[in-house]
Design an enzyme around this catalytic site. Structure first.
Site, short mmCIF file in Angstrom:
data_model
loop_
_atom_site.label_atom_id
_atom_site.label_comp_id
_atom_site.label_asym_id
_atom_site.label_seq_id
_atom_site.Cartn_x
_atom_site.Cartn_y
_atom_site.Cartn_z
N HIS A 134 -6.81 -5.51 2.98
CA HIS A 134 -5.62 -4.95 3.63
C HIS A 134 -5.07 -5.97 4.62
O HIS A 134 -5.84 -6.52 5.42
CB HIS A 134 -5.98 -3.70 4.44
CG HIS A 134 -6.47 -2.55 3.65
ND1 HIS A 134 -5.66 -1.50 3.25
CD2 HIS A 134 -7.71 -2.24 3.18
CE1 HIS A 134 -6.37 -0.61 2.58
NE2 HIS A 134 -7.63 -1.04 2.52
N GLN A 145 -15.13 2.45 1.21
CA GLN A 145 -14.35 1.93 0.08
C GLN A 145 -14.06 3.08 -0.89
O GLN A 145 -14.98 3.76 -1.35
CB GLN A 145 -15.12 0.82 -0.64
CG GLN A 145 -14.32 0.17 -1.77
CD GLN A 145 -15.05 -1.01 -2.41
OE1 GLN A 145 -16.26 -1.16 -2.28
NE2 GLN A 145 -14.30 -1.84 -3.12
N ASN A 173 -12.88 -2.73 3.18
CA ASN A 173 -14.04 -1.85 3.10
C ASN A 173 -14.81 -2.20 1.83
O ASN A 173 -14.22 -2.28 0.76
CB ASN A 173 -13.59 -0.38 3.03
CG ASN A 173 -12.78 0.03 4.25
OD1 ASN A 173 -13.00 -0.45 5.35
ND2 ASN A 173 -11.82 0.92 4.05
N ASP A 215 0.86 -1.19 0.00
CA ASP A 215 0.00 0.00 0.00
C ASP A 215 0.89 1.24 0.00
O ASP A 215 1.86 1.30 0.76
CB ASP A 215 -0.90 -0.03 1.26
CG ASP A 215 -2.05 0.96 1.20
OD1 ASP A 215 -1.82 2.12 0.77
OD2 ASP A 215 -3.16 0.60 1.60
N HIS A 220 -10.37 -5.27 -2.43
CA HIS A 220 -9.01 -5.36 -1.90
C HIS A 220 -9.04 -5.66 -0.41
O HIS A 220 -9.88 -5.15 0.32
CB HIS A 220 -8.18 -4.10 -2.20
CG HIS A 220 -8.80 -2.80 -1.77
ND1 HIS A 220 -9.90 -2.24 -2.41
CD2 HIS A 220 -8.46 -1.94 -0.79
CE1 HIS A 220 -10.20 -1.09 -1.83
NE2 HIS A 220 -9.35 -0.87 -0.83
#
Ligand SMILES: [Zn+2]
Length: 136
Positions: free
Chosen positions: A102, A94, A87, A31, A100
């Site tokens: 995390h 989101q 999210n 990220d 995705h």
């Protein structure tokens, strides 16, 4: 065809990323706004917005990738714990409409050892409903 989606563009190599895992259907990369060192995002290569829109097999495979990354963080970086967060939907925060997950490593001596409850406190009304259901 050029996509508007940042994650699809990362998959296509149009946008650079530090790739930490890749197979035919998945990609995982660091990220660029890490919450801690080693903060990884795991995505399916297919552009699908939220987890509920994934097929069952896609969901299972994606979470196996998440598990592999967690194993790797423990073995290679000595990470002792981590948070897994996703999210789904704008109302849930989101930002990029491509599934995705995390994986956020946690380290000794971090400012906070809290989970995510500080940003997402207990909903007293929902808690009462659960307690009422247990009593029935
Ligand atoms: Zn996409």
């Amino acid at each position: 065809m050029e996509s508007e989606c940042i994650f699809c563009r990362i998959v296509d190599g149009e946008i650079p990323a530090v790739r930490v895992y890749e197979d035919g259907e998945h990609l995982a990369f660091l990220d660029t706004n890490p919450r801690s060192e080693g903060h990884v995002l795991a995505i399916p290569k297919e552009h699908i917005k939220t987890i509920d829109e994934l097929g069952d097999e896609q969901t299972a495979k994606l979470f196996i990738v998440v598990k592999r990354i967690a194993e790797s963080l423990k073995q290679k970086m000595g990470v002792k714990g981590y948070n897994i967060v996703s999210n789904n939907g704008e109302i849930a925060g989101q930002v990029i409409p491509h599934v995705h997950i995390h994986i956020v490593p946690r380290y000794e001596g971090q400012r906070s050892s809290a989970g995510f409850e500080l940003a997402f406190p207990v909903d007293a009304k929902a808690k009462r409903k659960v307690e009422e259901s247990i009593e029935k």
